[in-house]
Design an enzyme around this catalytic site. Sequence first.
Site, PDB file in Angstrom:
ATOM      1  N   TYR A 147      66.395  28.630  96.745  1.00 43.46           N
ATOM      2  CA  TYR A 147      65.715  28.365  95.482  1.00 43.46           C
ATOM      3  C   TYR A 147      65.669  29.648  94.658  1.00 43.46           C
ATOM      4  O   TYR A 147      65.651  30.749  95.185  1.00 43.46           O
ATOM      5  CB  TYR A 147      64.331  27.738  95.665  1.00 43.46           C
ATOM      6  CG  TYR A 147      63.297  28.501  96.469  1.00 43.46           C
ATOM      7  CD1 TYR A 147      62.726  29.677  96.006  1.00 43.46           C
ATOM      8  CD2 TYR A 147      62.826  27.985  97.678  1.00 43.46           C
ATOM      9  CE1 TYR A 147      61.756  30.338  96.712  1.00 43.46           C
ATOM     10  CE2 TYR A 147      61.844  28.636  98.408  1.00 43.46           C
ATOM     11  CZ  TYR A 147      61.309  29.816  97.916  1.00 43.46           C
ATOM     12  OH  TYR A 147      60.338  30.473  98.630  1.00 43.46           O
ATOM     13  N   CYS A 148      65.729  29.479  93.338  1.00 39.45           N
ATOM     14  CA  CYS A 148      65.767  30.590  92.386  1.00 39.45           C
ATOM     15  C   CYS A 148      66.814  31.645  92.771  1.00 39.45           C
ATOM     16  O   CYS A 148      66.499  32.821  92.942  1.00 39.45           O
ATOM     17  CB  CYS A 148      64.389  31.248  92.265  1.00 39.45           C
ATOM     18  SG  CYS A 148      64.206  32.284  90.790  1.00 39.45           S
TER      19      CYS A 148
END
Length: 275
Positions: A147-148
């Site tokens: 994620y990110c």
Amino acid sequence: MKNRHDLLNRTSWHVLDESATGLTKNPMHSFAMDDTLCKRVSGENNRGIARTWVHDRTIVLGIQDSRLPYIDEGIHFLRENGYDVIVRNSGGLAVVLDEGIFNLSLIFKEEKRLSIDSGYEAMTSFVRHWLEDLGLDIVDGEIAESYCPGRYDLSVGGQKFAGISQRRLRGGVAVQIYLAVNGSGSKRAALIRRFYDKAVNGATTKFSYPEIIPEKMASLEEISGKPLAMTDLLHSLLLTLRPYSEQLGNLTLTEEDWHLYEKNLERIIKRNEKL
């Protein structure tokens, strides 16, 4: 200390530790405080501020996340799972905050030598020195299935444990990193993957969102096989920071700082209400 990044060498470093008190505060506090400290440091030559922060179960969304076609369903899912949700004032996508995530902001006066890349490189260099006793081969480079994801993800053996972002305003630069210290990295990643499943729901989006593979994320405790406490991490951070400066002390906030902080917090709260 070998190969230390020149940007880290300061006449003085001052520390604001909110690794314990932050657990009782909304993470909007942290973004307002970093904005405040950017203004504070902009008027001071060759000074650095290090702020540590830990917050309870909150998902911090990026601006792009807030525009997902089924964002209400995504937020409802996160709240059902016991997380608060806010939107931050800097770039990037959704990240997890909880009591096992240690955050550090290194805040500098903006100057010509402090390019975006050099800010990331300074933080990467610092983290390598900070964690060197764990004996890990830390790699910087995007883990696309996390994620990110970003150019300066930090990982060991292909498993991401940290991500870096930057905030630039009012003549100051805040280089921010989150480190998954303990807990399950894959469980956090699976939560964000399910959020995107709910918030995208098969619709066409203008922005490309990560295809998260939970096993691509882990905590430092999982990677190293050693128990890690936040208090020990804070202590080692201070020991690591000391050689970079002639003076290391605690930061004292002025009345002017608190006034600006309140204005910054109000602005972030209003932005979140609109989004």
